[in-house]
Enzyme design. Structure first.
Site, PDB file in Angstrom:
ATOM      1  N   CYS A   1       0.867  -1.173   0.000  1.00 65.29           N
ATOM      2  CA  CYS A   1       0.000   0.000   0.000  1.00 65.29           C
ATOM      3  C   CYS A   1       0.904   1.223   0.000  1.00 65.29           C
ATOM      4  CB  CYS A   1      -0.903  -0.006   1.230  1.00 65.29           C
ATOM      5  SG  CYS A   1      -1.993   1.428   1.343  1.00 65.29           S
TER       6      CYS A   1
ATOM      7  N   CYS B   1      -4.184   4.951   8.200  1.00 64.22           N
ATOM      8  CA  CYS B   1      -3.373   5.724   7.266  1.00 64.22           C
ATOM      9  C   CYS B   1      -3.042   7.092   7.844  1.00 64.22           C
ATOM     10  CB  CYS B   1      -4.132   5.876   5.951  1.00 64.22           C
ATOM     11  SG  CYS B   1      -3.186   6.729   4.706  1.00 64.22           S
TER      12      CYS B   1
ATOM     13  N   CYS C   1     -10.235   9.901   8.522  1.00 57.22           N
ATOM     14  CA  CYS C   1      -8.896   9.508   8.065  1.00 57.22           C
ATOM     15  C   CYS C   1      -7.825  10.361   8.730  1.00 57.22           C
ATOM     16  CB  CYS C   1      -8.824   9.665   6.546  1.00 57.22           C
ATOM     17  SG  CYS C   1      -7.199   9.317   5.840  1.00 57.22           S
TER      18      CYS C   1
ATOM     19  N   CYS D   1      -2.533  15.351   2.742  1.00 60.19           N
ATOM     20  CA  CYS D   1      -3.713  15.278   1.875  1.00 60.19           C
ATOM     21  C   CYS D   1      -4.536  16.541   2.060  1.00 60.19           C
ATOM     22  CB  CYS D   1      -4.550  14.049   2.224  1.00 60.19           C
ATOM     23  SG  CYS D   1      -5.909  13.720   1.064  1.00 60.19           S
TER      24      CYS D   1
ATOM     25  N   CYS E   1     -11.092  14.189   4.756  1.00 52.89           N
ATOM     26  CA  CYS E   1     -12.075  13.165   5.123  1.00 52.89           C
ATOM     27  C   CYS E   1     -12.054  13.006   6.639  1.00 52.89           C
ATOM     28  CB  CYS E   1     -11.752  11.843   4.428  1.00 52.89           C
ATOM     29  SG  CYS E   1     -11.884  11.920   2.627  1.00 52.89           S
TER      30      CYS E   1
END
Length: 354
Positions: free
Chosen positions: A108, A340, A122, A115, A119
């Site tokens: 992965c 993550c 996350c 980012c 979201c």
């Protein structure tokens, strides 16, 4: 860190590298040899290029650099998952994970430093996006995780998912270039069918994937087939509604004939009722697809939890009753920083405090 005046050699195409060699008074076939060392043999030092003369190796070192990614820290889970924080040439941290399973060995990988999509469930969504990753930085993650797989389990990688830090479709060009290097005969020569790019859902870029007739697989992080609910947890949905995504996916499928995977976390008391499953089953009618129900790794930044086991099983069974291929993906690495972004955040905090 990049050295002033030197060119990042892996930023050059094979033709551009040949042009540089001609300008240096070298034979163009030498450029092909160097290109093979860089992309087929994953060489990170000019000194390792044994069929290149010492004089040329010195000239390469004077004119070029290789900004290779390094492992900063690795966490080993009891279930054999290995989570890595990688350090880039400019000291930024990203993440990559090795996920062993009985029938596959999956890497992965990340596509951005941080980012921009925020979201709500996350960990990476709570990080600022610093920059896009270059193709070679994505490629390096694959090489390092493949090495881990061989050293720890005696098995090479079988699959790659672009599902780590960042939104791949907001780094479109570099992601596609990295896939090209990973799948090319003069690269790692992996099958594109073994690669999945996961997106939070950017309609116009999904259409572009169709225009480019990509060969790899596409996954959409859906998590709700209801605009109001999806807006709540994924603000990107406000500009990319389910209707817009459905239209983009139809276009993508018409151009590529590739079925789509929907990723769906069943959150407790949020999207875990029969009505939610009915809405998802209806959305699944747009294009050939399958659903991966993903077990959630809770994070300290958010209040979301997994639905109960009975709710998850009932949810999956309803989808199957409607003819939707449905898999339940159990969480991996629960005893380490599995979600993550968690490990990179922790390592960054260590760096700042030390």
């Amino acid at each position: 860190m990049a050295t002033k005046g030197k060119v990042d050699i892996r930023s050059l195409s094979a033709d551009a590298l040949a042009d540089h060699f001609t300008e240096m008074g070298e034979k163009s076939y030498r450029a092909k040899q160097v290109y093979e060392w860089l992309w087929q043999k994953s060489c990170i030092s000019f000194d390792e290029m044994s069929n290149i003369s010492k004089e040329l190796r010195k000239k390469l070192d004077e004119n070029f650099l290789i900004n290779n990614v390094k492992i900063n820290n690795s966490q080993f889970s009891a279930d054999k998952t290995i989570k890595n924080s990688f350090v880039l040439h400019d000291s930024h941290l990203i993440e990559g994970v090795l996920i062993p399973a009985p029938e596959r060995m999956t890497a992965c990988v990340s596509s951005q430093v941080g980012c921009s999509l925020t979201c709500k469930f996350c960990a990476t969504g709570y990080m600022e996006r610093k920059r896009n990753l270059n193709p070679d930085e994505i490629y390096d993650q694959v090489v390092l995780i493949d090495k881990q797989a061989k050293e720890n389990y005696g098995i090479p990688l079988t699959n790659i998912v672009y599902m780590g830090m960042g939104e791949p479709l907001l780094n479109y060009s570099n992601v596609l270039k990295s896939v090209e290097r990973i799948t090319a005969e003069d690269g790692l020569n992996m099958s594109p069918k073994r690669i999945t790019v996961s997106t939070a859902g950017i309609a116009k870029m999904i259409k572009k994937l169709g225009d480019d007739e990509v060969k790899f697989n596409l996954a959409l992080s859906l998590h709700a087939a209801n605009d109001d609910k999806r807006n709540t947890i994924m603000p990107i949905n406000e500009q990319n509604s389910l209707k817009a995504l459905a239209e983009a996916l139809k276009y993508y499928f018409a151009r590529t004939k590739n079925p789509v995977t929907y990723e769906y976390i069943v959150f407790n008391d949020f999207n875990d009722e029969l009505q939610d499953a009915m809405e998802l089953a209806k959305f699944c009618k747009h294009v050939p697809c399958k659903v991966n129900i993903i077990e959630y790794n809770p994070i300290s930044f958010a209040n979301y939890l997994n639905a109960g086991e009975d709710k998850i099983e009932a949810f999956a069974e309803y989808l199957r009753s409607q003819g939707v291929i449905t898999n339940i993906r159990r969480s991996r690495g629960k005893d380490i920083d599995a979600a993550c972004g968690q490990l990179a955040i922790k390592e960054k905090a260590k760096t700042v405090s030390s």
